[in-house]
Design a protein around this motif. Structure first.
Motif, PDB file in Angstrom:
ATOM      1  N   ILE A  77      -3.422  15.977   2.703  1.00  0.00           N
ATOM      2  CA  ILE A  77      -4.277  15.757   1.530  1.00  0.00           C
ATOM      3  C   ILE A  77      -4.210  17.019   0.687  1.00  0.00           C
ATOM      4  CG2 ILE A  77      -6.691  15.479   0.793  1.00  0.00           C
ATOM      5  CD1 ILE A  77      -6.902  14.079   3.700  1.00  0.00           C
ATOM      6  N   VAL A  78      -3.936  16.858  -0.602  1.00  0.00           N
ATOM      7  CA  VAL A  78      -3.892  18.049  -1.464  1.00  0.00           C
ATOM      8  C   VAL A  78      -5.041  17.984  -2.462  1.00  0.00           C
ATOM      9  CG1 VAL A  78      -1.409  18.415  -1.193  1.00  0.00           C
ATOM     10  CG2 VAL A  78      -2.198  17.012  -3.076  1.00  0.00           C
ATOM     11  N   ILE A  79      -5.701  19.100  -2.639  1.00  0.00           N
ATOM     12  CA  ILE A  79      -6.850  19.156  -3.557  1.00  0.00           C
ATOM     13  C   ILE A  79      -6.672  20.344  -4.500  1.00  0.00           C
ATOM     14  CG2 ILE A  79      -9.361  19.353  -3.752  1.00  0.00           C
ATOM     15  CD1 ILE A  79      -9.593  18.301  -0.863  1.00  0.00           C
ATOM     16  N   GLN A  80      -6.691  20.046  -5.790  1.00  0.00           N
ATOM     17  CA  GLN A  80      -6.614  21.134  -6.776  1.00  0.00           C
ATOM     18  C   GLN A  80      -8.009  21.708  -6.952  1.00  0.00           C
ATOM     19  OE1 GLN A  80      -5.581  19.960 -10.817  1.00  0.00           O
ATOM     20  NE2 GLN A  80      -4.613  21.947 -11.118  1.00  0.00           N
ATOM     21  N   SER A  81      -8.140  22.994  -6.710  1.00  0.00           N
ATOM     22  CA  SER A  81      -9.449  23.602  -6.891  1.00  0.00           C
ATOM     23  C   SER A  81      -9.316  25.092  -7.187  1.00  0.00           C
ATOM     24  CB  SER A  81     -10.307  23.401  -5.625  1.00  0.00           C
ATOM     25  OG  SER A  81     -11.596  23.924  -5.823  1.00  0.00           O
ATOM     26  N   ASP A  82      -9.975  25.496  -8.256  1.00  0.00           N
ATOM     27  CA  ASP A  82     -10.136  26.933  -8.504  1.00  0.00           C
ATOM     28  C   ASP A  82     -11.419  27.315  -7.778  1.00  0.00           C
ATOM     29  OD1 ASP A  82     -10.831  29.428  -9.414  1.00  0.00           O
ATOM     30  OD2 ASP A  82     -10.204  29.056 -11.481  1.00  0.00           O
ATOM     31  N   LEU A  83     -11.280  28.066  -6.709  1.00  0.00           N
ATOM     32  CA  LEU A  83     -12.443  28.357  -5.855  1.00  0.00           C
ATOM     33  C   LEU A  83     -13.488  29.201  -6.585  1.00  0.00           C
ATOM     34  CD1 LEU A  83     -10.526  29.074  -2.517  1.00  0.00           C
ATOM     35  CD2 LEU A  83     -11.790  27.002  -3.119  1.00  0.00           C
ATOM     36  N   ASN A  84     -13.098  29.792  -7.712  1.00  0.00           N
ATOM     37  CA  ASN A  84     -14.053  30.593  -8.480  1.00  0.00           C
ATOM     38  C   ASN A  84     -14.790  29.766  -9.546  1.00  0.00           C
ATOM     39  OD1 ASN A  84     -13.534  32.882  -7.081  1.00  0.00           O
ATOM     40  ND2 ASN A  84     -12.382  33.930  -8.678  1.00  0.00           N
ATOM     41  N   ASP A  85     -14.453  28.490  -9.624  1.00  0.00           N
ATOM     42  CA  ASP A  85     -15.114  27.629 -10.602  1.00  0.00           C
ATOM     43  C   ASP A  85     -16.182  26.815  -9.862  1.00  0.00           C
ATOM     44  OD1 ASP A  85     -14.267  25.874 -13.430  1.00  0.00           O
ATOM     45  OD2 ASP A  85     -15.489  24.913 -11.889  1.00  0.00           O
ATOM     46  N   SER A  86     -17.449  27.000 -10.238  1.00  0.00           N
ATOM     47  CA  SER A  86     -18.526  26.429  -9.414  1.00  0.00           C
ATOM     48  C   SER A  86     -18.461  24.900  -9.331  1.00  0.00           C
ATOM     49  CB  SER A  86     -19.892  26.908  -9.887  1.00  0.00           C
ATOM     50  OG  SER A  86     -20.031  26.620 -11.242  1.00  0.00           O
TER      51      SER A  86
ATOM     52  N   PHE B 106     -15.555  23.975  -7.121  1.00  0.00           N
ATOM     53  CA  PHE B 106     -15.894  24.350  -5.740  1.00  0.00           C
ATOM     54  C   PHE B 106     -16.805  23.281  -5.122  1.00  0.00           C
ATOM     55  CE2 PHE B 106     -18.285  26.361  -2.378  1.00  0.00           C
ATOM     56  CZ  PHE B 106     -17.340  27.130  -1.731  1.00  0.00           C
ATOM     57  N   GLN B 107     -17.818  22.850  -5.870  1.00  0.00           N
ATOM     58  CA  GLN B 107     -18.751  21.853  -5.353  1.00  0.00           C
ATOM     59  C   GLN B 107     -18.050  20.529  -5.079  1.00  0.00           C
ATOM     60  OE1 GLN B 107     -21.509  22.961  -4.183  1.00  0.00           O
ATOM     61  NE2 GLN B 107     -21.817  20.892  -3.366  1.00  0.00           N
ATOM     62  N   ASN B 108     -17.125  20.207  -5.987  1.00  0.00           N
ATOM     63  CA  ASN B 108     -16.343  18.983  -5.823  1.00  0.00           C
ATOM     64  C   ASN B 108     -15.498  19.046  -4.543  1.00  0.00           C
ATOM     65  OD1 ASN B 108     -13.790  17.328  -6.446  1.00  0.00           O
ATOM     66  ND2 ASN B 108     -15.330  16.624  -7.920  1.00  0.00           N
ATOM     67  N   LEU B 109     -14.928  20.202  -4.295  1.00  0.00           N
ATOM     68  CA  LEU B 109     -14.140  20.403  -3.065  1.00  0.00           C
ATOM     69  C   LEU B 109     -15.019  20.176  -1.838  1.00  0.00           C
ATOM     70  CD1 LEU B 109     -11.667  21.487  -1.421  1.00  0.00           C
ATOM     71  CD2 LEU B 109     -12.578  23.780  -1.795  1.00  0.00           C
ATOM     72  N   ILE B 110     -16.204  20.763  -1.837  1.00  0.00           N
ATOM     73  CA  ILE B 110     -17.125  20.629  -0.698  1.00  0.00           C
ATOM     74  C   ILE B 110     -17.458  19.145  -0.457  1.00  0.00           C
ATOM     75  CG2 ILE B 110     -19.514  21.125   0.075  1.00  0.00           C
ATOM     76  CD1 ILE B 110     -17.690  23.560   0.336  1.00  0.00           C
ATOM     77  N   GLU B 111     -17.727  18.421  -1.537  1.00  0.00           N
ATOM     78  CA  GLU B 111     -18.054  16.989  -1.401  1.00  0.00           C
ATOM     79  C   GLU B 111     -16.895  16.240  -0.742  1.00  0.00           C
ATOM     80  OE1 GLU B 111     -21.039  15.802  -1.701  1.00  0.00           O
ATOM     81  OE2 GLU B 111     -21.666  17.802  -2.346  1.00  0.00           O
ATOM     82  N   GLN B 112     -15.654  16.575  -1.154  1.00  0.00           N
ATOM     83  CA  GLN B 112     -14.492  15.887  -0.566  1.00  0.00           C
ATOM     84  C   GLN B 112     -14.322  16.259   0.905  1.00  0.00           C
ATOM     85  OE1 GLN B 112     -10.869  15.381  -2.929  1.00  0.00           O
ATOM     86  NE2 GLN B 112     -11.841  16.653  -4.483  1.00  0.00           N
ATOM     87  N   LEU B 113     -14.567  17.526   1.227  1.00  0.00           N
ATOM     88  CA  LEU B 113     -14.357  17.986   2.612  1.00  0.00           C
ATOM     89  C   LEU B 113     -15.311  17.312   3.590  1.00  0.00           C
ATOM     90  CD1 LEU B 113     -13.699  21.844   2.352  1.00  0.00           C
ATOM     91  CD2 LEU B 113     -12.054  19.974   2.546  1.00  0.00           C
TER      92      LEU B 113
END
Ligand SMILES: NC(=O)c1ccc[n+]([C@@H]2O[C@H](COP(=O)([O-])OP(=O)(O)OC[C@H]3O[C@@H](n4cnc5c(N)ncnc54)[C@H](OP(=O)(O)O)[C@@H]3O)[C@@H](O)[C@H]2O)c1
Length: 246
Positions: A50-59, A62-69
């Motif tokens: 699974i690939v997820i595009q995320s700038d970890l410094n963009d809040s 980042f929140q979107n990434l957490i929701e997917q995880l």
């Protein structure tokens, strides 16, 4: 088994993806350059990626990434994304240093806390640096961010053990490795680094042995041992000289 890797579009993170797939791990890969993550996914046929595009410094990202995880069980959680900047701190743009502190410390801290809440058991691997053990002029802010990573990860691992929580927090402290790190840091790369494939083989070996501190390579292990006995002013002088060669 599933591994999560930040900074998987290049260098150590990318190589970790390929070597972990060979060990039958499914993967969740994160970085800003999604095209590169998709290239990795295309090359891997046998495991789920699974690939997820995320700038970890963009809040928001980042929140979107957490929701997917939250949808996935993760056994190996690798906080690898990071960067440095070489030069006198006075001459480095403060905004770049803040960005570095946000990525190397804040996002790693938040992801580590998420992993502890989310994983029932498993391993969190925080990629720090050998520079975390010594003040390093001309890459001062970077070394300081990595000192945070090493100190926090070691303490947290100890706390979890005391609380009988079956999660290990392992710290990886590499010396120079041939990746895009030098280019991003604005270094000339006159210093020879270890081959990234070899470095990652040693990191994975350390992960399987649950080593608290993983130092890839004999020379770097020796250096880590020796610096304990060297007066700080010598360390500062030789670190300055080494960084000036970059
Ligand atoms: N190479 C060395 O000599 C060395 C030595 C000691 C420690 N380390 C540490 O090893 C780790 C990996 O570095 P590397 O050597 O593999 O360097 P690299 O090739 O430059 O890889 C860095 C990775 O971090 C990702 N990244 C950077 N900013 C990001 C952001 N805002 N959000 C999400 N991802 C981001 C990059 O992906 P995108 O640009 O696609 O987002 C890239 O995949 C770092 O933590 C570094 O400090 C490296």
């Amino acid at each position: 088994m599933r591994a999560f890797i930040t900074g998987a579009s290049s260098g150590i993170g990318r190589e970790l993806a390929f070597q972990l797939v060979a060990l039958n791990y499914d993967l969740i890969l994160v970085a800003r350059r999604i095209d590169r993550l998709k290239e990795i996914k295309e090359k891997i046929k046998d495991q789920d990626v699974i690939v997820i595009q995320s700038d970890l410094n963009d809040s928001k990202q980042f929140q979107n990434l957490i929701e997917q995880l939250k949808q996935y069980e993760i056994d190996l959680f690798i906080n690898n994304a990071g960067f440095g900047k070489v030069g006198h701190s006075k001459d480095i743009d403060t905004s770049q240093e803040i960005e570095m502190i946000e990525l190397n410390i804040i996002s790693l801290h938040k992801l580590t806390k998420f992993a502890i809440d989310h994983m029932k058991k498993g391993k969190i691997v925080n990629v720090s640096s050998l520079a975390s053990f010594l003040p390093t002029p001309k890459i001062a802010c970077y070394a300081a961010t990595k000192s945070y990573v090493t100190s926090y990860s070691l303490s947290l691992d100890y706390e979890l053990k005391k609380q009988n929580i079956p999660i290990n927090v392992l710290t990886v402290t590499p010396g120079p490795i041939k990746t895009e790190f030098g280019k991003v840091a604005g270094a000339d790369q006159k210093i020879k680094g270890m081959d990234v494939k070899k470095c990652v083989r040693l990191i994975i070996k350390g992960i399987h042995k649950s080593k608290k501190i993983i130092v890839p390579g004999f020379k770097m292990k020796l250096l880590k041992f020796i610096i304990k006995f060297i007066p700080r002013k010598w360390i500062l002088a030789s670190a300055y000289k080494i960084q000036s060669k970059k």
